[in-house]
Motif scaffolding. Structure first.
Motif: not given
Length: 361
Positions: A188, A201, A158, A198, A194, A186
């Motif tokens: 974002v 995943y 993150s 997200d 997020m 994926h």
């Protein structure tokens, strides 16, 4: 119709994915093209053409060959091709072992065997860390950072995503550095906020990413949803044809792969983006300098046109790219393709140039 092996029984091995054991038991070892047990084999049309022209064409799963398999089996072939060797990304450790313990030693010890592409090229191209090499060499590549598998936890990932996105907070793509066909990719959409999707995943990829892989954080090129992604195919050092892949037009999908209902269209030469072909020739020449003039037989260059008009590289495919050859079967296309693929190493030294004319006899 003239073909180079007209007066010689040339043996050609197409490496394939593993097969279902029940299917493998049904056919002898090795299985010839006339009894091909695979319902779909990538770029199969080349093998069928070679078979029709009198070559001894065989298909075998690369998993048949371990370090203790007698080299006389593989050394009996004149050519070994990766053309149909998809699904390797599902067996990362085993495929690395196959390259390191079997094919690379075979290539070094049996110089009369032509392996297309060179197994050292395959080893390099398997992991998209090669994008760093392309960028270092000055080629236009999508901005990308790579996180080692040990760094892929939800908190660390993150933070890395937010850092990569920066103040502009632009969307980013996440995907394993060894992957194919849009699997485990994926998007974002808002790195600053997020979503539960997200986070899900990130939790999944943190527990499933191979230790041999990195996780890529990459700029999302929005033009893929409008203009699409171009794929330029080069055979034997010559630009052959191009296709355009676009995602399904539902306003949400960004993946262009057929499993996500992406669309594929042929494009004429005058529809290919400016400088894309010359960029392909420059990459080909760079690869020949890096690995040797006989190391490359085919290449697919995938890229997009940015809003600035610049063509930027998404990836280059040197293992088993689908080249959609069955969409170009008119005239002498297949004959010319095969001639370039198999004869280029003895006929000329590929130098490459911006106009693609530097081919010395």
């Amino acid at each position: 119709m003239s073909i180079w092996f007209q007066n010689k029984r040339t043996s050609i091995l197409f490496l394939t994915p593993d097969v279902d054991p029940t299917v493998a038991q049904k056919f002898s070892f090795p299985a010839r093209a006339s009894t091909l047990p695979f319902p779909h084999v990538q770029n199969k049309i080349v093998a069928e053409y070679l078979h029709q022209q009198g070559a001894d064409v065989q298909f075998l799963p690369w998993t048949c060959f371990k370090a203790n398999v007698p080299t006389k089996i593989l050394s009996s072939f004149d050519y070994i091709l990766f053309f149909s060797c998809d699904k390797y990304e599902c067996h990362i450790d085993d495929f690395y072992d196959f390259l390191r313990d079997v094919l690379i030693p075979l290539h070094r010890n049996y110089r009369d065997i032509r392996i297309i592409n060179n197994p050292e090229v395959i080893h390099w191209n398997m992991d998209k860390l090669y994008l760093k090499d392309l960028e270092k060499a000055g080629f236009p590549v999508l901005r990308t950072t790579f996180l080692s598998s040990s760094s892929v936890t939800v908190p660390l990932l993150s933070a890395a995503i937010r850092s990569f996105a920066g103040a502009k907070n632009l969307p980013v793509i996440l995907k394993p550095s060894i992957s194919a066909s849009g699997v485990n990719v994926h998007l974002v959409r808002d790195p600053g906020q997020m979503t539960t999707e997200d986070i899900s995943y990130m939790e999944f990829i943190a527990s499933h990413l191979s230790s041999k892989c990195s996780l890529m954080i990459q700029d999302f090129e929005s033009s893929i949803c409008t203009t699409g992604e171009y794929s330029l195919v080069f055979i034997g050092g010559i630009f052959s044809h191009a296709t355009l892949k676009t995602p399904v037009a539902n306003g949400r999908e960004y993946r262009i792969n057929t499993m996500y209902h992406g669309r594929l269209d042929d494009v004429t030469d005058d529809q290919v983006p400016d400088l894309a072909v010359s960029l392909g020739y420059e990459i080909w020449a760079w690869l020949c300098e890096k690995f040797g003039s006989k190391a490359i037989g085919y290449m697919r260059l995938d890229g997009m046109v940015q809003n600035t008009g610049k063509f930027i590289i998404g990836e280059i495919e040197l293992i088993e790219p689908d080249m959609w050859l069955d969409r170009h079967v008119g005239g002498t296309f297949l004959q010319d393709t095969v001639q370039r693929l198999f004869q280029q190493e003895s006929r000329c030294e590929i130098l490459g140039s911006k106009n693609g004319t530097k081919l010395l006899e």
